[in-house]
Motif scaffolding. Structure first.
Motif, PDB file in Angstrom:
ATOM      1  N   LEU A  31       0.861  -1.172   0.000  1.00 51.57           N
ATOM      2  CA  LEU A  31       0.000   0.000   0.000  1.00 51.57           C
ATOM      3  C   LEU A  31       0.901   1.226   0.000  1.00 51.57           C
ATOM      4  CD1 LEU A  31      -2.747   1.460   0.284  1.00 51.57           C
ATOM      5  CD2 LEU A  31      -2.447   1.275   2.776  1.00 51.57           C
ATOM      6  N   SER A  32       0.736   2.094  -1.016  1.00 46.59           N
ATOM      7  CA  SER A  32       1.562   3.294  -1.131  1.00 46.59           C
ATOM      8  C   SER A  32       0.675   4.530  -1.092  1.00 46.59           C
ATOM      9  CB  SER A  32       2.363   3.278  -2.436  1.00 46.59           C
ATOM     10  OG  SER A  32       3.192   2.128  -2.511  1.00 46.59           O
ATOM     11  N   ILE A  33       1.090   5.502  -0.319  1.00 48.78           N
ATOM     12  CA  ILE A  33       0.368   6.771  -0.211  1.00 48.78           C
ATOM     13  C   ILE A  33       1.332   7.891  -0.586  1.00 48.78           C
ATOM     14  CG2 ILE A  33      -0.913   8.317   1.313  1.00 48.78           C
ATOM     15  CD1 ILE A  33      -1.503   5.832   3.055  1.00 48.78           C
ATOM     16  N   GLY A  34       0.930   8.707  -1.564  1.00 47.50           N
ATOM     17  CA  GLY A  34       1.784   9.795  -2.013  1.00 47.50           C
ATOM     18  C   GLY A  34       1.079  11.143  -1.916  1.00 47.50           C
ATOM     19  N   TYR A  35       1.861  12.197  -1.724  1.00 49.29           N
ATOM     20  CA  TYR A  35       1.302  13.547  -1.655  1.00 49.29           C
ATOM     21  C   TYR A  35       2.286  14.523  -2.282  1.00 49.29           C
ATOM     22  CZ  TYR A  35      -0.665  17.881   0.132  1.00 49.29           C
ATOM     23  OH  TYR A  35      -1.214  19.142   0.234  1.00 49.29           O
ATOM     24  N   SER A  36       1.754  15.438  -3.122  1.00 53.09           N
ATOM     25  CA  SER A  36       2.571  16.463  -3.756  1.00 53.09           C
ATOM     26  C   SER A  36       2.455  17.765  -2.964  1.00 53.09           C
ATOM     27  CB  SER A  36       2.114  16.684  -5.203  1.00 53.09           C
ATOM     28  OG  SER A  36       2.349  15.535  -5.986  1.00 53.09           O
ATOM     29  N   PHE A  37       3.519  18.124  -2.264  1.00 56.35           N
ATOM     30  CA  PHE A  37       3.523  19.355  -1.484  1.00 56.35           C
ATOM     31  C   PHE A  37       3.516  20.581  -2.393  1.00 56.35           C
ATOM     32  CE2 PHE A  37       5.741  16.110   1.028  1.00 56.35           C
ATOM     33  CZ  PHE A  37       4.922  16.079   2.137  1.00 56.35           C
TER      34      PHE A  37
END
Length: 375
Positions: free
Chosen positions: A91-97
């Motif tokens: 499970l991968s969670i990504g966020y673009s700041f």
């Protein structure tokens, strides 16, 4: 339409460059137990405030034994080979700041079995949480100005959340059950806190064709994790915590605006004999795999799906540090073996949400002077 093709190409790159997974007992765990990751689908948001959630399933069966690059074909013929069956659920969670700064969290779960023996075969199992990874990356060039090419650098940490001393009942030679740690190749974790360095990049050759590449290195400063191997040599009595590295490069072609794409490339995966930081003692199976990798991808609105099947071309179980020590002391050749898979199957799904869309990418591809092909 041209902008849509460009955006689709860049998003698809994040899938094509996403996963590196070793195919056998050489590249133990940590990218996580006989598996690994090079970048992640979550990292290529390119939009401030965008989230992505990815699920990935991988499976392989390692059963062909190699000493160096020479296969011990008799092991399969005599049915004395070790057979590992390994499944991974990430499970991968990504966020673009920002449009260029991004973060990724990877939570792995593993499920393994290991069959061995000569006259009477026995099987042990392991499953559970693997080593969680977190990283922060940055795209070096502004997407408003540099549309055809870009390169990102990521730094991260690999935790020791996975058990490195998972036990199961082994069949003893005299028939008594014997509960002890399972083999290093199917331990959920490696027992050390490590640091990761990643590169990923792309270059658009045409609107539909582009080249991608990436590199991953895991530094494990801890030399050994204290878990006994029950091997006969004293220098191999405790499990090592090795570094790992991987590289990947290839071409992706997108079929118009259909969302379908094909990928073809190569990958290199390695557990080195010597670590960059700290000692290199204890038991490890160093070596590398060179694979050809075909893949299919589909992008539709907020969803991305990909299927990759790396096929092993070269498998090499290199001589370990304890092998070298024993050889130097005894004068006799020492070279351990390892089991490898023929291929691996990887299936991934990604969902993206949030962000403000790609309205900040106003440059038409045809307005940019094409660059020369990469030699």
């Amino acid at each position: 339409m041209k902008r849509l093709l460009l955006v689709s190409a860049i998003l698809l790159f994040s899938m094509a460059a996403s996963n590196i997974f070793a195919q056998g007992c050489v590249a133990i765990r940590g990218f996580s137990t006989c598996s690994g990751e090079l970048a992640n689908r979550s990292t290529a948001g390119f939009q401030k405030g965008q989230w992505s959630i990815s699920g990935n399933f991988r499976h392989f069966k390692s059963f062909r034994h190699f000493v160096g690059t020479e296969e011990q074909v008799e092991r399969v013929e005599e049915h004395t080979n070790v057979i590992n069956r390994s499944s991974f659920y990430d499970l991968s969670i990504g966020y673009s700041f920002t449009d260029r700064l991004f973060g990724t969290l990877i939570i792995p779960y593993v499920d393994h079995s290991r069959e061995s023996g000569r006259d009477e075969r026995s099987k042990v199992y392991s499953q559970g949480l693997g080593d969680i990874r977190a990283s922060v990356g940055y795209w070096l060039f502004d997407f408003n100005k540099q549309v055809r090419s870009n390169l990102s650098i990521s730094l991260g940490i690999k935790t020791n959340s996975g058990k490195s001393d998972f036990t199961d009942v082994h069949a003893h030679r005299d028939g008594r059950p014997d509960e002890r740690p399972v083999d290093q190749s199917i331990q959920p974790g490696d027992g050390g806190v490590g640091f990761t360095f990643e590169l990923q990049g792309y270059h658009l050759i045409t609107n539909n064709l582009f080249v991608t590449g990436g590199f991953y290195y895991l530094v494990n400063p801890r030399e050994m994790n204290g878990v006994p191997t029950y091997r006969s040599r004293e220098t191999e009595a405790i499990m090592s915590v090795p570094d790992q590295l991987a590289g990947r490069a290839g071409l992706t072609y997108i079929f118009g605006t259909s969302g379908f794409g094909v990928y073809g490339g190569g990958r290199y995966e390695c557990v080195p004999v010597y670590d960059l930081i700290g000692g290199s003692g204890g038991f490890r199976r160093p070596g590398y795999v060179l694979s050809a990798e075909p893949g299919l991808s589909y992008t539709r609105n907020k969803f991305q799906v990909n299927v990759d099947v790396p096929i092993a071309l070269v498998r090499n179980r290199t001589q370990s540090f304890p092998d070298m020590q024993t050889e130097a002391m005894t004068g006799e050749s020492q070279h351990g073996d390892a089991a490898f898979a023929d291929y691996l199957v990887s299936v991934g799904v990604t969902y993206r949400f949030g962000g403000k869309g790609h309205a900040n990418m106003p440059v038409d591809v045809d307005e940019i002077e094409p660059t020369a092909p990469i030699n």
